[in-house]
Motif scaffolding. Structure first.
Motif, PDB file in Angstrom:
ATOM      1  N   ALA A 666       0.845  -1.209   0.000  1.00  0.00           N
ATOM      2  CA  ALA A 666       0.000   0.000   0.000  1.00  0.00           C
ATOM      3  C   ALA A 666       0.874   1.251   0.000  1.00  0.00           C
ATOM      4  CB  ALA A 666      -0.935  -0.017   1.207  1.00  0.00           C
ATOM      5  N   ASP A 667       1.981   1.222   0.762  1.00  0.00           N
ATOM      6  CA  ASP A 667       2.891   2.379   0.782  1.00  0.00           C
ATOM      7  C   ASP A 667       3.486   2.614  -0.593  1.00  0.00           C
ATOM      8  OD1 ASP A 667       2.522   2.798   3.494  1.00  0.00           O
ATOM      9  OD2 ASP A 667       4.159   1.453   4.059  1.00  0.00           O
ATOM     10  N   SER A 671       2.983   6.026  -2.721  1.00  0.00           N
ATOM     11  CA  SER A 671       4.134   6.866  -3.088  1.00  0.00           C
ATOM     12  C   SER A 671       4.261   6.991  -4.608  1.00  0.00           C
ATOM     13  CB  SER A 671       5.415   6.272  -2.499  1.00  0.00           C
ATOM     14  OG  SER A 671       5.692   5.001  -3.050  1.00  0.00           O
ATOM     15  N   THR A 672       3.934   5.918  -5.352  1.00  0.00           N
ATOM     16  CA  THR A 672       4.014   5.986  -6.817  1.00  0.00           C
ATOM     17  C   THR A 672       2.944   6.928  -7.369  1.00  0.00           C
ATOM     18  OG1 THR A 672       4.792   3.685  -6.818  1.00  0.00           O
ATOM     19  CG2 THR A 672       4.106   4.596  -8.922  1.00  0.00           C
ATOM     20  N   LEU A 673       1.734   6.866  -6.838  1.00  0.00           N
ATOM     21  CA  LEU A 673       0.677   7.804  -7.251  1.00  0.00           C
ATOM     22  C   LEU A 673       1.114   9.248  -6.989  1.00  0.00           C
ATOM     23  CD1 LEU A 673      -2.474   5.923  -5.881  1.00  0.00           C
ATOM     24  CD2 LEU A 673      -1.981   6.394  -8.295  1.00  0.00           C
ATOM     25  N   ARG A 674       1.735   9.460  -5.828  1.00  0.00           N
ATOM     26  CA  ARG A 674       2.171  10.811  -5.478  1.00  0.00           C
ATOM     27  C   ARG A 674       3.306  11.261  -6.397  1.00  0.00           C
ATOM     28  NH1 ARG A 674       2.017   9.969  -0.384  1.00  0.00           N
ATOM     29  NH2 ARG A 674       4.184   9.267  -0.206  1.00  0.00           N
ATOM     30  N   GLY A 696      -1.020 -14.715   5.831  1.00  0.00           N
ATOM     31  CA  GLY A 696      -0.829 -13.332   5.414  1.00  0.00           C
ATOM     32  C   GLY A 696      -2.114 -12.570   5.187  1.00  0.00           C
ATOM     33  N   ALA A 697      -3.290 -13.206   5.479  1.00  0.00           N
ATOM     34  CA  ALA A 697      -4.567 -12.549   5.178  1.00  0.00           C
ATOM     35  C   ALA A 697      -4.737 -11.254   5.951  1.00  0.00           C
ATOM     36  CB  ALA A 697      -5.726 -13.500   5.484  1.00  0.00           C
ATOM     37  N   VAL A 698      -4.236 -11.184   7.194  1.00  0.00           N
ATOM     38  CA  VAL A 698      -4.377  -9.964   7.993  1.00  0.00           C
ATOM     39  C   VAL A 698      -3.652  -8.804   7.323  1.00  0.00           C
ATOM     40  CG1 VAL A 698      -3.881  -8.894  10.211  1.00  0.00           C
ATOM     41  CG2 VAL A 698      -4.620 -11.273  10.132  1.00  0.00           C
ATOM     42  N   GLY A 699      -2.444  -9.049   6.819  1.00  0.00           N
ATOM     43  CA  GLY A 699      -1.701  -8.006   6.126  1.00  0.00           C
ATOM     44  C   GLY A 699      -2.396  -7.573   4.852  1.00  0.00           C
ATOM     45  N   GLU A 705      -7.628  -2.065   2.929  1.00  0.00           N
ATOM     46  CA  GLU A 705      -8.351  -0.982   3.624  1.00  0.00           C
ATOM     47  C   GLU A 705      -7.670   0.353   3.363  1.00  0.00           C
ATOM     48  OE1 GLU A 705     -11.109  -0.843   5.150  1.00  0.00           O
ATOM     49  OE2 GLU A 705     -11.646  -2.905   5.630  1.00  0.00           O
ATOM     50  N   ARG A 706      -6.336   0.381   3.428  1.00  0.00           N
ATOM     51  CA  ARG A 706      -5.624   1.635   3.182  1.00  0.00           C
ATOM     52  C   ARG A 706      -5.835   2.131   1.760  1.00  0.00           C
ATOM     53  NH1 ARG A 706       0.423   2.158   4.456  1.00  0.00           N
ATOM     54  NH2 ARG A 706      -0.129   4.130   3.465  1.00  0.00           N
ATOM     55  N   LEU A 707      -5.728   1.212   0.791  1.00  0.00           N
ATOM     56  CA  LEU A 707      -5.917   1.612  -0.605  1.00  0.00           C
ATOM     57  C   LEU A 707      -7.352   2.091  -0.843  1.00  0.00           C
ATOM     58  CD1 LEU A 707      -3.939  -1.267  -2.370  1.00  0.00           C
ATOM     59  CD2 LEU A 707      -3.237   1.128  -2.144  1.00  0.00           C
TER      60      LEU A 707
END
Length: 820
Positions: A666-667, A671-674, A696-699, A705-707
């Motif tokens: 997500a980071d 950052s790429t969009l920015r 890895g489902a929690v990650g 959610e962030r995206l």
């Protein structure tokens, strides 16, 4: 009374007196007369006798023809300048006799003047000093070749002679010797001023040093110079005045003496305080030296044994040991690395002993005996061996011991020509067991599996735990005709019984990979690689099975490896590219977005889709690297279209679990969009249900959610083909469902697929979630989908994937659905 005044000599008396003077000169000196140009006018008998020339051979010749060539042109220029100025010149000449020998003269050259006051001739009176010079040269050779520095001090306390080594040892500059014979005080003053004699008043230092160098009695002194050298200085007075001083560099000698003393002290300390029992004896077996430990180990009082006979101290020494001592004194060496002795109290004492002769001046001077108590060491070695070679959890051999065993089996098999097999074992789904039941239960499972494997293979070979849930075993064909199948059957039979973990019965299965020496490999490394490949295939084919190695396994692995290498190179060389398939809306009759699809322009195989190289995505790092490249390239393309003023809706990218596995996805997107100044509402992230499975489902949930909060659309791809789809819609921020093309392909002939598509469309409408139908290729499919109320679609009916450069013209035509 006044003395009578001397009477004047008569002319005859005066003539006799001058004749006497001339005779004396003629007899004792060599005399030549030359004109103003240097040509010989006269030469007396003494000169002719010394040079070997007759007067007739000399007269008329230039005197310079007699020169030996030893003097420089400057030397003669100085002489001529002196006599031509009307002064007398004194000095030495080295001439060459008629025989070719060199002759040294000490000469006086006096100019004579004519009536007009001009020089018309030169008279040279010389003394033959050849023998004196030869003696001086011999003395100088002796001085120069003296193995130390040498200095001859005359009665005027000047340096009459010295050699080069004298100057070198004292580091004296040549300028001090410019005047030939410098005063000794000037040399001492120079060294005192330089600090060679240490701190103190300069005058006191000079006085003290001169007193030593000019001692009235022979004196030997030793000085440590500042340059680190040690000089032995011998000052000897010369009868009649003067001193002869010698300077010998004894640095190496003193260093050797110091090293010898240090070695001797070290040896004494070693022998006395050695942790082992050490004793030295002479040829009569009398003690020369011994360590404290010797007395301690043998219960002897601590007082010195030196001088006593070994046989008096230990009268019970048996004859065979006395014979051993005689062999050692004759030159042999006797030793034992490990020998057990039964003590009087019944305990066993393990010692290491060594007996050898010691030498002095090339001859055997005695014997040295060393005995070392190693009982405790043997216990520690056994403990260390267990720590190094035994797995502490299962008590089975570990990887190190297994590798040693494998190499030993290889050597034996090569010598005997027998076959043997190498097997690798993994516990199926051990990680899930460990995560669910805890590490303690996982350890119990490992111990129980290890015990069962050890029991099952006891008659056939050996088993080891390599680490984690991985075990290895070796079985030999010497077990019989069914040497491969029988032990494998025993392994699986041993696992039939459930394992009790945390009070519950747990069924445990194993996957095995097997390879055979020498048919399939002949080295330890290749055998283990083959077994690992076979194990991998066993797990791929469903687990709970044995898989024998086959050559095609390695070919498949090498193909995948080469693909991974090529793909990494493709990322660097820009051989990857994206194509864009339109997503159209039948209501608006125009594209509402695009899906970015990865393509690889392979240098040999041409343009490939991900389905052609899907095996490389098994490597999470490679898959994640590709995913980040796709995100960057797609967002950069979106930025280019926006700057050109095109209206293209959203662009979707497919994301795999590997993109989330390493974290930070997500980071990276944000950052790429920015960086490219692209709105998140231009982007859609498509995920399949596979990314929600596993630990890895929690990650994944956090990243989505962030995206979603940023404004990125989240689409659930291949909807209906996985497990738990409805729960995923509820748990995750899903904005769009994409119906898999497998349902659309035969929905006209398969009522079940038609019902599934209709149900998904209705589900999306009732939940307020957009639905996109994939794989629309015929008009009849389009008619059915429009009848269901489906609007958003993509497929070959509307457009094949487009190159980036084709998208603008496609948008200009503007109505991608109108032709449908």
């Amino acid at each position: 009374m006044a003395s009578p005044r001397a009477q004047p000599r008569s002319a005859e008396a005066e003539s006799d007196r001058l004749a006497g003077y001339r005779q004396a000169l003629e007899e004792h000196f060599c005399i030549t007369v030359t004109d103003a140009g240097g040509c010989v006018l006269e030469a007396n008998h003494q000169f002719c006798q010394v040079t070997g020339y007759s007067e007739d051979e000399l007269v008329g010749r230039h005197y310079g023809q007699l020169s030996s060539g030893r003097h420089s042109s400057e030397y003669f220029e100085d002489m001529w300048a002196t006599v031509c100025s009307g002064r007398t010149w004194r000095g030495e000449f080295c001439d060459r006799a008629k025989s070719g020998d060199e002759i040294w003269f000490e000469s006086i050259v006096t100019p004579r003047f004519d009536a007009d006051g001009r020089i018309d001739r030169f008279i040279t009176i010389s003394t033959d000093i050849t023998k004196i010079r030869q003696q001086a040269n011999t003395l100088q050779v002796m001085i120069d070749n003296f193995p130390g520095g040498i200095a001859l001090i005359d009665r005027d306390v000047k340096l009459a002679a010295s050699n080069k080594l004298y100057r070198t040892l004292h580091d004296l500059p040549e300028e001090l010797f410019a005047d030939g014979n410098p005063p000794l005080e000037s040399l001492v003053r120079f060294r005192a001023s330089r600090g060679d004699y240490g701190p103190g008043e300069l005058g006191d230092l000079i006085e003290a040093r001169l007193a030593t160098l000019l001692s009235p009695t022979p004196n030997i002194d030793e000085r440590h110079e500042l340059n680190g050298k040690v000089l032995e200085i011998c000052c000897v007075p010369i009868p009649g005045g003067g001193h002869l001083n010698t300077y010998v560099d004894v640095t190496d000698r003193r260093q050797a003496e110091m090293e010898l003393r240090r070695a001797h002290a070290t040896l004494q300390a070693f022998i006395k305080h050695a942790p082992a029992a050490v004793a030295m004896f002479d040829t009569e077996m009398r003690y020369v030296a011994h360590s404290d430990r010797w007395c301690q180990d043998y219960g002897i009082s601590r007082e010195s044994l030196v001088g006593r006979s070994h046989y008096d101290v230990f009268p019970e020494i048996p004859p065979h040991w006395r014979a051993k001592h005689q062999r050692v004194l004759a030159g042999s060496v006797e030793l034992s690395e490990e020998e057990s002795f039964l003590r009087a109290d019944g305990s066993v004492n393990v010692i290491r002993w060594e007996v050898r002769p010691w030498f002095m001046e090339g001859r055997i001077a005695g014997m040295m005996m060393l005995t070392e108590e190693i009982s405790d060491r043997k216990k520690i070695e056994q403990q260390l061996w267990r720590l190094a070679k035994i797995d502490s959890l299962t008590e089975l051999p570990n990887r190190l011991q297994f590798n040693e065993s494998l190499n030993a089996w290889l050597e034996n098999a090569k010598a005997s020509g027998e076959q043997f097999a190498v097997g690798l074992i993994d516990i199926d789904r051990f990680k899930e067991t460990n995560d669910i039941l805890g590490h303690a239960a996982g350890d119990d499972l490992l111990k129980e599996v290890g015990r069962r494997l050890d029991t099952a293979l006891a008659r056939y070979g050996t088993v080891a735990r390599l680490g984690g849930d991985e075990f290895a075993f070796l079985i030999s064909e010497s077990c019989g005709r069914t040497w491969q199948s029988e032990p494998i059957d025993k392994i699986f039979a041993a696992m039939k019984e459930p394992v009790i973990l945390n009070g519950t019965r747990h069924l445990c299965t194993l996957s095995l990979g097997l390879t055979v020496f020498p048919d399939e490999a002949t080295t330890a490394s290749d055998l283990l690689k083959n077994a690992d490949l076979a194990l991998y295939c066993a797990k791929e084919r469903g687990r709970d099975r044995v898989q024998h190695y086959a050559p095609h396994m390695r070919a498949a692995l090498e193909k995948t490896y080469q693909l991974q290498q090529d793909l990494r190179a493709a990322i660097i060389s820009n051989s990857l590219c994206l194509v864009y398939q339109p997503v159209v809306s039948l209501r608006k009759f125009k594209p509402v977005g695009f899906e970015a699809l990865l393509r690889w322009n392979h240098p040999v195989r041409g343009k490939l889709s991900p389905a052609d190289f899907e095996e490389v995505f098994d490597d999470p790092k490679t898959a994640a690297a590709i995913g980040r490249w796709v995100v960057d390239r797609m967002i950069r393309q979106v930025a280019a279209w926006e700057s050109s003023g095109f209206e293209f809706g959203r662009v979707a990218i497919n994301v795999t679990s590997a993109d989330f596995a390493l974290g930070g996805f997500a980071d990276f997107v944000e950052s790429t969009l920015r960086r490219y100044r692209v709105s998140p509402r231009r982007i859609c992230v498509e995920v399949t249900e596979l990314v929600f499975l596993g630990r890895g489902a929690v990650g994944v949930a956090d990243a989505l959610e962030r995206l979603h909060d940023l404004g990125v659309e989240i689409a659930l791809d291949d909807f209906g083909t996985g497990f738990g789809s409805l729960s995923h819609i509820k748990k995750f921020p899903i904005d769009r469902l994409k119906v898999d093309c497998s349902f659309v392909r035969d929905m006209e002939t398969n009522p079940d697929n038609l019902a599934i598509v209709r149900t998904i469309a209705q589900l999306g409408e009732s939940l307020g979630i957009d639905v996109t139908i994939e794989g629309v290729e015929t008009r009849s499919q389009l008619t059915l989908l429009r009848a269901m109320g489906c609007d958003s679609m993509q497929g070959y009916l509307f457009s094949r994937p487009l190159e980036p450069g084709q998208v603008p013209s496609y948008l200009e035509r503007g109505r991608g659905t109108r032709s449908a």
